[in-house]
Write a protein that holds these residues in place. Structure first.
Motif, PDB file in Angstrom:
ATOM      1  N   ASN A  48     -22.577  36.202  25.897  1.00 44.19           N
ATOM      2  CA  ASN A  48     -22.344  35.139  27.047  1.00 44.19           C
ATOM      3  C   ASN A  48     -21.439  36.064  28.227  1.00 44.19           C
ATOM      4  O   ASN A  48     -21.500  36.011  29.271  1.00 44.19           O
ATOM      5  N   ALA A  49     -20.543  36.587  27.805  1.00 43.96           N
ATOM      6  CA  ALA A  49     -19.573  37.507  28.622  1.00 43.96           C
ATOM      7  C   ALA A  49     -20.291  38.546  29.335  1.00 43.96           C
ATOM      8  O   ALA A  49     -20.009  38.749  30.511  1.00 43.96           O
ATOM      9  N   LEU A  50     -21.250  39.308  28.526  1.00 46.59           N
ATOM     10  CA  LEU A  50     -21.766  40.516  29.065  1.00 46.59           C
ATOM     11  C   LEU A  50     -22.979  39.803  30.357  1.00 46.59           C
ATOM     12  O   LEU A  50     -23.027  40.390  31.383  1.00 46.59           O
ATOM     13  N   ARG A  51     -23.388  38.441  29.884  1.00 46.28           N
ATOM     14  CA  ARG A  51     -24.371  38.157  30.977  1.00 46.28           C
ATOM     15  C   ARG A  51     -23.680  37.741  32.153  1.00 46.28           C
ATOM     16  O   ARG A  51     -24.067  38.095  33.322  1.00 46.28           O
ATOM     17  N   VAL A  52     -22.310  37.305  32.027  1.00 46.15           N
ATOM     18  CA  VAL A  52     -21.555  36.954  33.190  1.00 46.15           C
ATOM     19  C   VAL A  52     -21.184  38.105  33.990  1.00 46.15           C
ATOM     20  O   VAL A  52     -21.382  38.285  35.227  1.00 46.15           O
ATOM     21  N   SER A  53     -20.759  39.414  33.546  1.00 46.10           N
ATOM     22  CA  SER A  53     -20.471  40.455  33.955  1.00 46.10           C
ATOM     23  C   SER A  53     -21.557  41.011  34.738  1.00 46.10           C
ATOM     24  O   SER A  53     -21.586  41.447  35.849  1.00 46.10           O
ATOM     25  N   LEU A  54     -22.978  41.222  33.980  1.00 53.01           N
ATOM     26  CA  LEU A  54     -24.003  41.646  34.892  1.00 53.01           C
ATOM     27  C   LEU A  54     -24.611  40.952  35.972  1.00 53.01           C
ATOM     28  O   LEU A  54     -24.748  41.234  37.187  1.00 53.01           O
ATOM     29  N   ALA A  55     -24.398  39.434  35.786  1.00 53.74           N
ATOM     30  CA  ALA A  55     -24.854  38.352  36.710  1.00 53.74           C
ATOM     31  C   ALA A  55     -24.007  38.766  38.185  1.00 53.74           C
ATOM     32  O   ALA A  55     -24.451  38.750  39.343  1.00 53.74           O
ATOM     33  N   ARG A  56     -22.598  38.912  37.998  1.00 57.74           N
ATOM     34  CA  ARG A  56     -21.654  38.993  39.008  1.00 57.74           C
ATOM     35  C   ARG A  56     -22.152  40.220  39.719  1.00 57.74           C
ATOM     36  O   ARG A  56     -22.206  40.149  41.011  1.00 57.74           O
ATOM     37  N   GLN A  57     -22.349  41.426  39.291  1.00 62.74           N
ATOM     38  CA  GLN A  57     -22.986  42.675  39.882  1.00 62.74           C
ATOM     39  C   GLN A  57     -24.218  42.477  40.626  1.00 62.74           C
ATOM     40  O   GLN A  57     -24.182  42.871  41.719  1.00 62.74           O
ATOM     41  N   TRP A 166     -12.688  44.354  18.312  1.00 65.47           N
ATOM     42  CA  TRP A 166     -13.101  44.541  19.743  1.00 65.47           C
ATOM     43  C   TRP A 166     -14.647  44.294  19.957  1.00 65.47           C
ATOM     44  O   TRP A 166     -15.448  45.080  19.358  1.00 65.47           O
ATOM     45  N   ARG A 167     -14.888  43.666  21.121  1.00 66.68           N
ATOM     46  CA  ARG A 167     -16.351  43.244  21.390  1.00 66.68           C
ATOM     47  C   ARG A 167     -16.535  43.613  22.710  1.00 66.68           C
ATOM     48  O   ARG A 167     -15.684  43.767  23.558  1.00 66.68           O
ATOM     49  N   LEU A 168     -17.783  44.147  22.987  1.00 66.48           N
ATOM     50  CA  LEU A 168     -18.249  44.538  24.475  1.00 66.48           C
ATOM     51  C   LEU A 168     -18.550  43.369  25.194  1.00 66.48           C
ATOM     52  O   LEU A 168     -19.246  42.377  24.736  1.00 66.48           O
ATOM     53  N   THR A 169     -17.865  43.149  26.341  1.00 65.69           N
ATOM     54  CA  THR A 169     -17.827  41.954  27.006  1.00 65.69           C
ATOM     55  C   THR A 169     -18.490  42.125  28.565  1.00 65.69           C
ATOM     56  O   THR A 169     -18.579  41.407  29.330  1.00 65.69           O
ATOM     57  N   GLY A 170     -18.488  43.555  29.004  1.00 68.81           N
ATOM     58  CA  GLY A 170     -19.019  43.797  30.132  1.00 68.81           C
ATOM     59  C   GLY A 170     -19.323  45.529  30.488  1.00 68.81           C
ATOM     60  O   GLY A 170     -18.605  46.111  29.544  1.00 68.81           O
ATOM     61  N   ILE A 171     -20.391  45.513  31.301  1.00 68.43           N
ATOM     62  CA  ILE A 171     -20.776  46.730  31.412  1.00 68.43           C
ATOM     63  C   ILE A 171     -20.775  46.965  33.111  1.00 68.43           C
ATOM     64  O   ILE A 171     -21.858  46.218  33.524  1.00 68.43           O
ATOM     65  N   GLU A 172     -20.118  47.599  33.668  1.00 62.55           N
ATOM     66  CA  GLU A 172     -20.261  47.947  35.128  1.00 62.55           C
ATOM     67  C   GLU A 172     -21.095  48.731  35.339  1.00 62.55           C
ATOM     68  O   GLU A 172     -21.123  50.016  34.943  1.00 62.55           O
ATOM     69  N   LEU A 173     -22.154  48.420  35.881  1.00 65.54           N
ATOM     70  CA  LEU A 173     -23.274  49.540  36.248  1.00 65.54           C
ATOM     71  C   LEU A 173     -23.242  50.318  37.426  1.00 65.54           C
ATOM     72  O   LEU A 173     -22.748  49.871  38.328  1.00 65.54           O
ATOM     73  N   PRO A 174     -23.750  51.640  37.494  1.00 67.11           N
ATOM     74  CA  PRO A 174     -23.595  52.408  38.561  1.00 67.11           C
ATOM     75  C   PRO A 174     -24.612  51.855  39.627  1.00 67.11           C
ATOM     76  O   PRO A 174     -25.538  50.934  39.366  1.00 67.11           O
ATOM     77  N   GLU A 175     -24.278  51.921  40.813  1.00 65.17           N
ATOM     78  CA  GLU A 175     -25.144  51.667  42.120  1.00 65.17           C
ATOM     79  C   GLU A 175     -26.425  51.673  42.089  1.00 65.17           C
ATOM     80  O   GLU A 175     -27.152  50.776  42.366  1.00 65.17           O
ATOM     81  N   PRO A 176     -27.075  52.723  41.584  1.00 66.22           N
ATOM     82  CA  PRO A 176     -28.516  52.926  41.681  1.00 66.22           C
ATOM     83  C   PRO A 176     -29.468  51.893  40.960  1.00 66.22           C
ATOM     84  O   PRO A 176     -30.344  51.093  40.954  1.00 66.22           O
ATOM     85  N   LEU A 177     -28.664  51.871  39.548  1.00 67.59           N
ATOM     86  CA  LEU A 177     -29.244  50.945  38.560  1.00 67.59           C
ATOM     87  C   LEU A 177     -29.079  49.131  38.989  1.00 67.59           C
ATOM     88  O   LEU A 177     -29.904  48.472  38.972  1.00 67.59           O
ATOM     89  N   ARG A 178     -27.916  48.911  39.703  1.00 66.02           N
ATOM     90  CA  ARG A 178     -27.692  47.658  40.148  1.00 66.02           C
ATOM     91  C   ARG A 178     -28.753  47.483  41.203  1.00 66.02           C
ATOM     92  O   ARG A 178     -29.257  46.295  41.271  1.00 66.02           O
ATOM     93  N   LYS A 179     -28.911  48.252  42.086  1.00 66.90           N
ATOM     94  CA  LYS A 179     -29.758  48.023  43.272  1.00 66.90           C
ATOM     95  C   LYS A 179     -31.406  47.826  42.672  1.00 66.90           C
ATOM     96  O   LYS A 179     -31.894  47.014  43.230  1.00 66.90           O
TER      97      LYS A 179
END
Length: 190
Positions: A48-57, A166-179
């Motif tokens: 759920n947290a990963l989804r929010v993190s990716l959706a925002r980006q 410790w749980r993975l809650t977000g992955i900030e993607l590099p710009e090319p992958l986000r685009k």
């Protein structure tokens, strides 16, 4: 005096264990990715947290590519979220996490990245990763991976302490992958 030294030593030992524990968890997650163990990955990822993190980006990049025509940004964000759902559904599965952490790419999306798992090849790499990480309070840490890549090609992994894990809650993607993911969202929305 002897009790003070013993208690101080135990407190320092507990602090050292706490400081190292997110890196041990990230290493364990990397081992689960190598083994393609979806069960262990599901235990280590808060989807759920990963989804929010990716959706925002991705939503930010998606909205920049759209002609809003004077539409209220909040309404546009809600509409963009609907268009983004098919793309997010593909990203928040154990298999997608395996793909992303294994080689820095997703099926059908190429970022030109490299593996982002935490596999310190030397003590120097582990130390640079530790130094480059950023604590976000007592219960959260952000770790750039791979640490030796330029900042614009790095992923930033966010881990959060949940109970004693410790749980993975977000992955900030590099710009090319986000685009690329924003482009896929735009294609899915049409």
């Amino acid at each position: 005096m002897r009790w003070t030294l013993r208690i101080s030593f135990l407190l320092l030992l507990a602090l050292a264990i706490f400081v190292v524990s997110p890196f041990v968890a990230l290493y364990d997650l990397s081992k689960a990715v190598e083994a393609k163990d979806a069960g262990r990955i599901a235990e280590r990822v808060n989807f759920n947290a990963l989804r929010v993190s990716l959706a925002r980006q991705i939503l930010g990049d998606y909205l920049r590519t759209q002609d809003l025509g004077g539409l209220d940004p909040e309404v546009a964000a809600r509409a963009g979220t609907v268009a983004l759902n098919p793309v997010l559904e593909e990203l928040v599965t154990p298999q997608a996490v395996i793909d992303l952490l294994e080689d820095g790419e997703l099926r059908e999306a190429s970022s030109g990245g490299s593996a982002i798992g935490f596999r310190p090849s030397s003590l120097g790499t582990a130390w640079r990763t530790f130094i480059a990480s950023e604590s976000q309070g007592f219960r959260s840490i952000s770790i750039p991976l791979p640490v030796d890549e330029p900042r614009d090609r790095q992923f930033r992994i966010t881990l959060r302490l949940s109970g004693t894990t410790w749980r993975l809650t977000g992955i900030e993607l590099p710009e090319p992958l986000r685009k690329e993911l924003a482009r896929r969202a735009a294609a899915a929305g049409k």
